[in-house]
Design a protein around this motif. Structure first.
Motif, PDB file in Angstrom:
ATOM      1  N   UNK A 177      -8.430 -16.025   7.634  1.00 49.44           N
ATOM      2  CA  UNK A 177      -8.797 -16.112   6.226  1.00 49.44           C
ATOM      3  C   UNK A 177      -7.570 -16.243   5.335  1.00 49.44           C
ATOM      4  N   UNK A 178      -6.432 -15.725   5.814  1.00 45.14           N
ATOM      5  CA  UNK A 178      -5.274 -15.570   4.936  1.00 45.14           C
ATOM      6  C   UNK A 178      -4.133 -16.545   5.184  1.00 45.14           C
ATOM      7  N   UNK A 231     -17.425 -15.273   6.251  1.00 48.51           N
ATOM      8  CA  UNK A 231     -16.344 -15.668   5.356  1.00 48.51           C
ATOM      9  C   UNK A 231     -16.477 -17.107   4.872  1.00 48.51           C
ATOM     10  N   UNK A 232     -17.079 -17.954   5.676  1.00 51.89           N
ATOM     11  CA  UNK A 232     -17.231 -19.361   5.291  1.00 51.89           C
ATOM     12  C   UNK A 232     -18.443 -19.937   6.017  1.00 51.89           C
ATOM     13  N   UNK A 283      -2.671 -20.499   7.349  1.00 54.71           N
ATOM     14  CA  UNK A 283      -2.948 -21.661   8.196  1.00 54.71           C
ATOM     15  C   UNK A 283      -2.958 -21.249   9.665  1.00 54.71           C
ATOM     16  N   UNK A 284      -3.532 -22.089  10.519  1.00 56.31           N
ATOM     17  CA  UNK A 284      -3.803 -21.714  11.898  1.00 56.31           C
ATOM     18  C   UNK A 284      -2.588 -21.178  12.663  1.00 56.31           C
ATOM     19  N   UNK A 285      -1.468 -21.900  12.743  1.00 56.69           N
ATOM     20  CA  UNK A 285      -0.359 -21.367  13.561  1.00 56.69           C
ATOM     21  C   UNK A 285       0.126 -20.003  13.087  1.00 56.69           C
ATOM     22  N   UNK A 286       0.293 -19.851  11.763  1.00 58.81           N
ATOM     23  CA  UNK A 286       0.750 -18.566  11.229  1.00 58.81           C
ATOM     24  C   UNK A 286      -0.297 -17.487  11.438  1.00 58.81           C
ATOM     25  N   UNK A 287      -1.571 -17.853  11.312  1.00 54.77           N
ATOM     26  CA  UNK A 287      -2.651 -16.879  11.479  1.00 54.77           C
ATOM     27  C   UNK A 287      -2.681 -16.330  12.901  1.00 54.77           C
ATOM     28  N   UNK A 288      -2.500 -17.197  13.892  1.00 57.13           N
ATOM     29  CA  UNK A 288      -2.528 -16.746  15.275  1.00 57.13           C
ATOM     30  C   UNK A 288      -1.345 -15.829  15.581  1.00 57.13           C
ATOM     31  N   UNK A 289      -0.180 -16.154  15.016  1.00 52.41           N
ATOM     32  CA  UNK A 289       0.977 -15.292  15.206  1.00 52.41           C
ATOM     33  C   UNK A 289       0.786 -13.940  14.564  1.00 52.41           C
ATOM     34  N   UNK A 290       0.206 -13.925  13.365  1.00 51.15           N
ATOM     35  CA  UNK A 290      -0.035 -12.651  12.672  1.00 51.15           C
ATOM     36  C   UNK A 290      -1.038 -11.806  13.438  1.00 51.15           C
ATOM     37  N   UNK A 313      -9.496  -8.536  13.444  1.00 54.03           N
ATOM     38  CA  UNK A 313      -8.132  -8.925  13.087  1.00 54.03           C
ATOM     39  C   UNK A 313      -7.968 -10.440  13.064  1.00 54.03           C
ATOM     40  N   UNK A 314      -8.557 -11.139  14.028  1.00 57.69           N
ATOM     41  CA  UNK A 314      -8.428 -12.594  14.076  1.00 57.69           C
ATOM     42  C   UNK A 314      -9.153 -13.232  12.896  1.00 57.69           C
ATOM     43  N   UNK A 315     -10.351 -12.759  12.576  1.00 54.55           N
ATOM     44  CA  UNK A 315     -11.080 -13.307  11.438  1.00 54.55           C
ATOM     45  C   UNK A 315     -10.306 -13.110  10.148  1.00 54.55           C
TER      46      UNK A 315
END
Length: 396
Positions: free
Chosen positions: A299-300, A22-23, A302-309, A293-295
């Motif tokens: 991608x979608x 992805x990057x 910022x870090x705190x929101x991404x970890x919660x999602x 799922x984590x990757x």
């Protein structure tokens, strides 16, 4: 973003691959405490839908995994001297060593810094990154440092099991149930390459102690098990672990759950976050799905929101399989409830061991009703619809 993955299992390596895809500018490091090529577990299983999912995420690694896998399409059960066969859906297996080699080489080719023979305990200077991934297994030191925050809960099953290999190549997923003066032992066996199979032996605690397996030297235990499973082994030896952690040991399966999966920039992955009983053959698949799922979450958002999602998505997806794994383990812990049935009937209920209803209905009645249901499409659909709802009502 600088990502540090602790633990070089399939979840961490696959996450590193996906992050780099992805990057390419991400700095991703994977630290594995064992030397390259040192692993255990013999073979791991997965199913056709997983192969398609892997191909959708990274075709080169999926192609390599498929090329080095073996396939089966039947289940075979040996009960005393009787043998029964169930023609079912095909499955796949690959040697754990081969899977890790494929993923490590793919990760390195993309620019991931894969460091073997490098333990990273809590507080190590190497834990300097924007995201720290605890992919360090069910006994995760990184998780244990903050166990109260994560709400870690570990429960142990009653039965004892030992994870072995053999040079007998099983072309079908094979079960063998052997009666002794101290109770039953059974094995799960499946080939994972052209020369070897995984051979897991399980028994109740009283059988384990009654046979002296709790105190027996490793070599003597292997000889005893070879004699007990002489029929399916056909003269082939059993092989214990030879990895750097020492010989194979009898264990009780540890079911790990966590109330939350992240703490600041530390996130749990794979067995550090959750385990599911080996009898459903899904541990590696679920760990790699965590990585997907984590990757995607990173991608979608910022870090705190991404970890919660990531946590919400995976907890929801895992619920059904965690329930199935619990019921599956319970089926084996209550084997005597089913073992005196006709072998083909017992094997049919072995295939139904995930059902939340099975422990509450007399086995013969369940078998007759289930056969009747499967003869009618409308009833099959009703059965699939009712299953999850009954599980919820029973508190599963």
């Amino acid at each position: 973003m600088k990502v540090v993955c602790v633990g070089g299992g399939p979840a961490s390596l696959y996450l590193a691959i996906l992050l780099k895809l992805r990057d390419r500018h991400r700095h991703v490091t994977v630290h594995e405490r064992n030397p390259a090529g040192a692993t255990y577990g013999w073979g791991v299983t997965y199913w056709p839908d997983m192969l398609a999912t892997l191909a959708a995420h990274d075709r080169p690694s999926a192609r390599a995994i498929e090329e080095h896998s073996v396939k089966w399409g039947d289940g075979v059960a040996h009960v005393r001297e009787a043998t029964t066969v169930h023609h079912g859906d095909e499955g796949f297996a690959i040697g754990r060593h081969e899977l890790l080699r494929i993923l490590a080489e793919r990760a390195s080719s993309l620019g991931v810094d894969v460091q073997f023979d490098h333990a990273v305990p809590p507080g190590d200077p190497a834990l300097d990154g924007d995201l720290i991934v605890a992919g360090d297994g069910s006994r995760s030191p990184l998780r244990e440092q903050h166990a109260e925050h994560f709400g870690t809960r570990i429960t142990s099953g009653n039965n004892r099991f030992i994870w072995l290999g053999t040079t007998q190549v099983f072309r079908s997923f094979t079960f063998a149930f052997v009666e002794t003066d101290h109770g039953w032992l059974w094995c799960y066996a499946y080939g994972f390459d052209s020369r070897h199979s995984t051979f897991i032996v399980e028994c109740a605690p009283h059988t384990w102690t009654g046979l002296g397996l709790d105190t027996m030297a490793g070599a003597d235990a292997l000889k005893l098990l070879e004699s007990l499973f002489a029929a399916p082994l056909e003269g082939h030896p059993l092989i214990g672990r030879t990895d750097i952690d020492g010989p194979s040991q009898w264990e009780q399966f540890r079911t790990v759950t966590n109330r939350v999966w992240s703490y600041g920039n530390l996130v749990l992955l794979g067995d550090a976050a959750h385990t599911t009983h080996y009898s459903i053959g899904a541990g590696t698949t679920l760990a790699m799905q965590d990585a997907m799922a984590l990757a995607q979450a990173l991608q979608n958002a910022p870090l705190p929101a991404a970890l919660g999602h990531y946590e919400r998505v995976r907890k929801g997806e895992l619920l059904r399989l965690q329930n199935a794994a619990r019921h599956s383990a319970g089926w084996y812990e209550n084997l005597t409830r089913y073992i005196e049935m006709e072998p083909h009937q017992m094997f049919a209920l072995l295939g139904q061991r995930h059902s939340p209803l099975l422990p509450y209905i007399p086995p013969q009645l369940y078998y007759r009703v289930d056969r009747a249901v499967d003869r009618t499409q409308a009833l099959r659909s009703l059965k699939r619809w009712l299953g999850p709802r009954i599980a919820q009502l029973l508190g599963s």
